[in-house]
Design a protein around this motif. Structure first.
Motif, mmCIF file in Angstrom:
data_model
loop_
_atom_site.group_PDB
_atom_site.id
_atom_site.type_symbol
_atom_site.label_atom_id
_atom_site.label_comp_id
_atom_site.label_asym_id
_atom_site.label_seq_id
_atom_site.Cartn_x
_atom_site.Cartn_y
_atom_site.Cartn_z
ATOM 1 N N TRP A 218 1.011 -1.391 -0.292
ATOM 2 C CA TRP A 218 -0.276 -0.031 0.312
ATOM 3 C C TRP A 218 0.916 1.153 -0.287
ATOM 4 C CZ3 TRP A 218 0.560 -3.373 4.700
ATOM 5 C CH2 TRP A 218 0.862 -2.853 5.426
ATOM 6 N N SER A 219 0.460 2.085 -0.077
ATOM 7 C CA SER A 219 1.323 3.769 -0.329
ATOM 8 C C SER A 219 -0.166 5.072 -0.284
ATOM 9 C CB SER A 219 1.687 3.861 -1.570
ATOM 10 O OG SER A 219 2.286 5.118 -1.664
ATOM 11 N N THR A 220 -1.116 4.841 -0.699
ATOM 12 C CA THR A 220 -1.534 6.296 -0.634
ATOM 13 C C THR A 220 -2.520 6.068 -0.094
ATOM 14 O OG1 THR A 220 -0.694 7.143 -3.086
ATOM 15 C CG2 THR A 220 -2.758 7.539 -2.609
ATOM 16 N N PRO A 221 -2.618 6.785 0.799
ATOM 17 C CA PRO A 221 -4.514 6.509 1.580
ATOM 18 C C PRO A 221 -5.396 7.384 1.353
ATOM 19 C CG PRO A 221 -2.995 8.860 3.047
ATOM 20 C CD PRO A 221 -1.752 7.776 1.859
ATOM 21 N N VAL A 222 -6.723 6.932 1.359
ATOM 22 C CA VAL A 222 -7.994 8.146 0.241
ATOM 23 C C VAL A 222 -8.771 8.358 1.574
ATOM 24 C CG1 VAL A 222 -9.678 7.486 -0.935
ATOM 25 C CG2 VAL A 222 -7.855 6.517 -1.914
ATOM 26 N N VAL A 223 -8.734 9.485 2.268
ATOM 27 C CA VAL A 223 -8.834 10.172 3.057
ATOM 28 C C VAL A 223 -10.511 11.112 2.714
ATOM 29 C CG1 VAL A 223 -8.733 12.168 4.698
ATOM 30 C CG2 VAL A 223 -6.835 11.095 3.719
ATOM 31 N N SER A 224 -11.359 10.310 3.110
ATOM 32 C CA SER A 224 -12.873 11.113 3.463
ATOM 33 C C SER A 224 -12.832 12.941 3.888
ATOM 34 C CB SER A 224 -13.918 10.050 3.907
ATOM 35 O OG SER A 224 -14.912 10.967 3.742
ATOM 36 N N ALA A 225 -13.229 13.807 3.063
ATOM 37 C CA ALA A 225 -13.327 14.975 3.070
ATOM 38 C C ALA A 225 -13.755 15.335 4.408
ATOM 39 C CB ALA A 225 -13.617 16.154 2.328
ATOM 40 N N PRO A 226 -14.460 14.999 4.743
ATOM 41 C CA PRO A 226 -15.005 15.444 6.536
ATOM 42 C C PRO A 226 -13.523 14.736 7.707
ATOM 43 C CG PRO A 226 -17.101 14.691 5.020
ATOM 44 C CD PRO A 226 -15.879 14.115 4.409
ATOM 45 N N LYS A 227 -13.757 13.837 7.305
ATOM 46 C CA LYS A 227 -11.981 13.606 8.549
ATOM 47 C C LYS A 227 -11.332 14.916 8.150
ATOM 48 C CE LYS A 227 -12.591 8.493 7.722
ATOM 49 N NZ LYS A 227 -12.121 7.962 7.983
ATOM 50 N N LEU A 228 -10.808 15.342 7.626
ATOM 51 C CA LEU A 228 -9.664 16.914 7.990
ATOM 52 C C LEU A 228 -10.104 18.260 9.017
ATOM 53 C CD1 LEU A 228 -8.281 17.261 4.037
ATOM 54 C CD2 LEU A 228 -7.375 15.553 6.005
ATOM 55 N N ALA A 229 -11.694 17.883 9.396
ATOM 56 C CA ALA A 229 -12.557 18.962 9.664
ATOM 57 C C ALA A 229 -11.958 18.714 11.261
ATOM 58 C CB ALA A 229 -14.040 18.781 9.700
ATOM 59 N N GLU A 230 -12.247 17.009 11.768
ATOM 60 C CA GLU A 230 -11.529 17.081 12.649
ATOM 61 C C GLU A 230 -9.945 16.177 13.202
ATOM 62 O OE1 GLU A 230 -14.345 13.744 13.858
ATOM 63 O OE2 GLU A 230 -15.936 15.259 14.185
ATOM 64 N N GLN A 231 -9.149 15.508 12.177
ATOM 65 C CA GLN A 231 -8.114 15.039 11.900
ATOM 66 C C GLN A 231 -7.250 16.084 10.174
ATOM 67 O OE1 GLN A 231 -8.046 11.027 12.726
ATOM 68 N NE2 GLN A 231 -10.620 11.197 12.332
ATOM 69 N N PRO A 232 -7.024 17.279 10.962
ATOM 70 C CA PRO A 232 -6.243 17.551 10.007
ATOM 71 C C PRO A 232 -4.638 17.538 9.684
ATOM 72 C CG PRO A 232 -6.239 19.758 11.521
ATOM 73 C CD PRO A 232 -7.793 18.126 11.774
ATOM 74 N N HIS A 233 -4.143 16.749 10.227
ATOM 75 C CA HIS A 233 -2.637 15.667 10.490
ATOM 76 C C HIS A 233 -2.832 14.731 9.749
ATOM 77 C CE1 HIS A 233 -4.934 13.444 13.796
ATOM 78 N NE2 HIS A 233 -4.925 12.264 13.203
ATOM 79 N N LEU A 234 -3.597 14.485 8.919
ATOM 80 C CA LEU A 234 -4.214 12.746 8.208
ATOM 81 C C LEU A 234 -3.213 13.502 6.879
ATOM 82 C CD1 LEU A 234 -7.766 11.758 8.769
ATOM 83 C CD2 LEU A 234 -6.033 10.651 9.737
ATOM 84 N N VAL A 235 -3.155 14.536 6.522
ATOM 85 C CA VAL A 235 -2.364 14.669 5.603
ATOM 86 C C VAL A 235 -1.082 15.202 5.983
ATOM 87 C CG1 VAL A 235 -3.941 14.804 4.218
ATOM 88 C CG2 VAL A 235 -3.219 16.637 4.961
ATOM 89 N N GLU A 236 -0.500 15.363 7.187
ATOM 90 C CA GLU A 236 0.672 16.805 7.215
ATOM 91 C C GLU A 236 2.112 15.283 6.605
ATOM 92 O OE1 GLU A 236 0.823 17.153 11.481
ATOM 93 O OE2 GLU A 236 -1.027 19.073 11.125
ATOM 94 N N PRO A 237 2.418 13.867 6.802
ATOM 95 C CA PRO A 237 3.003 13.591 6.773
ATOM 96 C C PRO A 237 3.351 13.321 4.861
ATOM 97 C CG PRO A 237 2.036 11.776 8.102
ATOM 98 C CD PRO A 237 1.114 13.031 7.683
ATOM 99 N N TYR A 238 2.251 13.757 4.002
ATOM 100 C CA TYR A 238 2.899 13.704 2.877
ATOM 101 C C TYR A 238 3.250 14.969 1.882
ATOM 102 C CZ TYR A 238 -0.008 9.437 3.869
ATOM 103 O OH TYR A 238 -1.001 8.522 4.649
ATOM 104 N N GLN A 239 4.325 14.601 0.729
ATOM 105 C CA GLN A 239 4.754 15.818 0.064
ATOM 106 C C GLN A 239 4.091 16.391 -0.544
ATOM 107 O OE1 GLN A 239 8.209 16.483 0.092
ATOM 108 N NE2 GLN A 239 8.206 15.691 1.659
ATOM 109 N N ALA A 240 2.614 15.670 -1.035
ATOM 110 C CA ALA A 240 1.637 16.187 -2.272
ATOM 111 C C ALA A 240 0.278 15.689 -1.437
ATOM 112 C CB ALA A 240 1.692 15.390 -3.344
ATOM 113 N N ALA A 241 -0.673 16.542 -1.848
ATOM 114 C CA ALA A 241 -2.253 16.097 -2.060
ATOM 115 C C ALA A 241 -2.567 16.561 -3.377
ATOM 116 C CB ALA A 241 -2.489 16.918 -0.345
ATOM 117 N N ILE A 242 -3.995 15.250 -3.319
ATOM 118 C CA ILE A 242 -4.583 16.101 -4.178
ATOM 119 C C ILE A 242 -6.273 16.111 -3.822
ATOM 120 C CG2 ILE A 242 -5.954 15.678 -6.790
ATOM 121 C CD1 ILE A 242 -3.709 13.465 -7.236
#
Length: 311
Positions: A218-242
């Motif tokens: 595995w490599s890429t998390p597919v994050v449900s947008a509403p999760k960012l409201a409560e967990q903005p750190h979910l994408v912090e470790p990455y170099q790019a986000a779409i």
């Protein structure tokens, strides 16, 4: 890495093999992903925002993500037997044969006799069966899968030559954010050479490797947008986000990763996504010329702009 030339007729197909109509924007969006990775070292601590406006959001994030992943450098790994020799019992290992992936705990290595054998992920095999292996951080449950195929696109860009190594240690530097079910459906669509009916097409997920339950690689998390409201750190470790659609784009200012791609869906009767991007652009941004700096030009029907802001 080879470049996806405009003369290559990339086409999409469903899992039954029924091909969709060839379209030039397919290859162009894959190329955008490769150009973004190449631009990464030039950011000098700033964040680059790329906004693309498409007639419909379908497949855009998956295609850009595929280009990003395929343009990653191949990992340089020790030989499998050296990896097994260095591992302690209980260490997580991902080991790749010519057609399978075994992920799980390392137990033992027996080198006595004519054929060394190893026990990984609750399976015992001759060491010679493995073509790539890598140690994982932390413990992991045993998981198995067929080795994903590199497909036409992987062969085209030269990634197939190091495919086993790429599957053993895929780049963990991209996140997809949006409506998770839509993104996963897009990743299930196959890509191949539209000019060759006999081409063995493969799903875009073979390149993006979405993180899923019981995945062996595995490599890429597919994050449900509403999760960012409560967990903005979910994408912090990455170099790019779409960010796919307004549900994800509205969190643009909260995402600190170096490269952010905003996919704006023009089939939605709302200007909110575009307004969010333009507000970010007005905050002491510096423009990036798509043609002269990013070396990419949007195809017919797609509009785009790029700029950098302070992180």
């Amino acid at each position: 890495m080879a470049v996806v030339q405009s003369t290559v007729r990339l086409g999409l197909a469903d899992d039954s093999g029924q091909r969709a109509e060839w379209a030039p924007w397919i290859g162009s969006l894959v190329v955008l992903g490769t150009r973004l990775r190449r631009y990464l070292p030039k950011l000098d601590g700033r964040q680059m925002v790329v906004a693309i406006s498409v007639p419909r959001r379908d497949y855009a994030a998956a295609l850009i993500g595929s280009g990003w992943m395929l343009s990653s450098p191949a990992p340089e790994l020790a030989s499998p037997i050296e990896v097994f020799r260095a591992a302690e019992p209980g260490t997580g290992i991902r080991a790749v044969t010519d057609n399978r992936i075994h992920t799980g705990a390392f137990s033992w290595l027996h080198e006595q006799g004519r054929e060394p054998r190893v026990h990984v992920a609750d399976k015992t095999l001759p060491v010679a069966r493995y073509v790539a292996a890598a140690e994982l951080e932390g413990q992991t449950d045993s998981a198995y899968s067929t080795l994903p195929a590199p497909g036409f696109l992987g062969c085209l860009v030269g990634a197939s030559d190091t495919w086993a190594q790429r599957m053993a240690v895929p780049p963990a530097d991209l996140a997809l954010v949006g409506t998770a079910t839509w993104l996963l459906e897009d990743l299930a669509v196959c890509i191949g050479n539209a000019a060759d009916p006999a081409d063995a097409h493969c799903p875009l997920s073979n390149y993006v490797l979405p993180l899923g339950e019981n995945a062996a690689t595995w490599s890429t998390p597919v994050v449900s947008a509403p999760k960012l409201a409560e967990q903005p750190h979910l994408v912090e470790p990455y170099q790019a986000a779409i960010l796919d659609g307004y549900g994800a784009i509205k969190y643009l200012n909260d995402i600190p990763v170096p490269i952010v791609v905003c996919v704006i869906d023009r089939s939605v009767a709302s200007e909110a996504a575009a307004e969010t991007v333009m507000e970010a652009r007005s905050a002491n941004s510096q423009p990036i010329a798509l043609k002269n700096e990013l070396y990419w030009h949007p195809p017919t029907g797609i509009e785009a702009l790029a700029f950098t802001v302070a992180r």
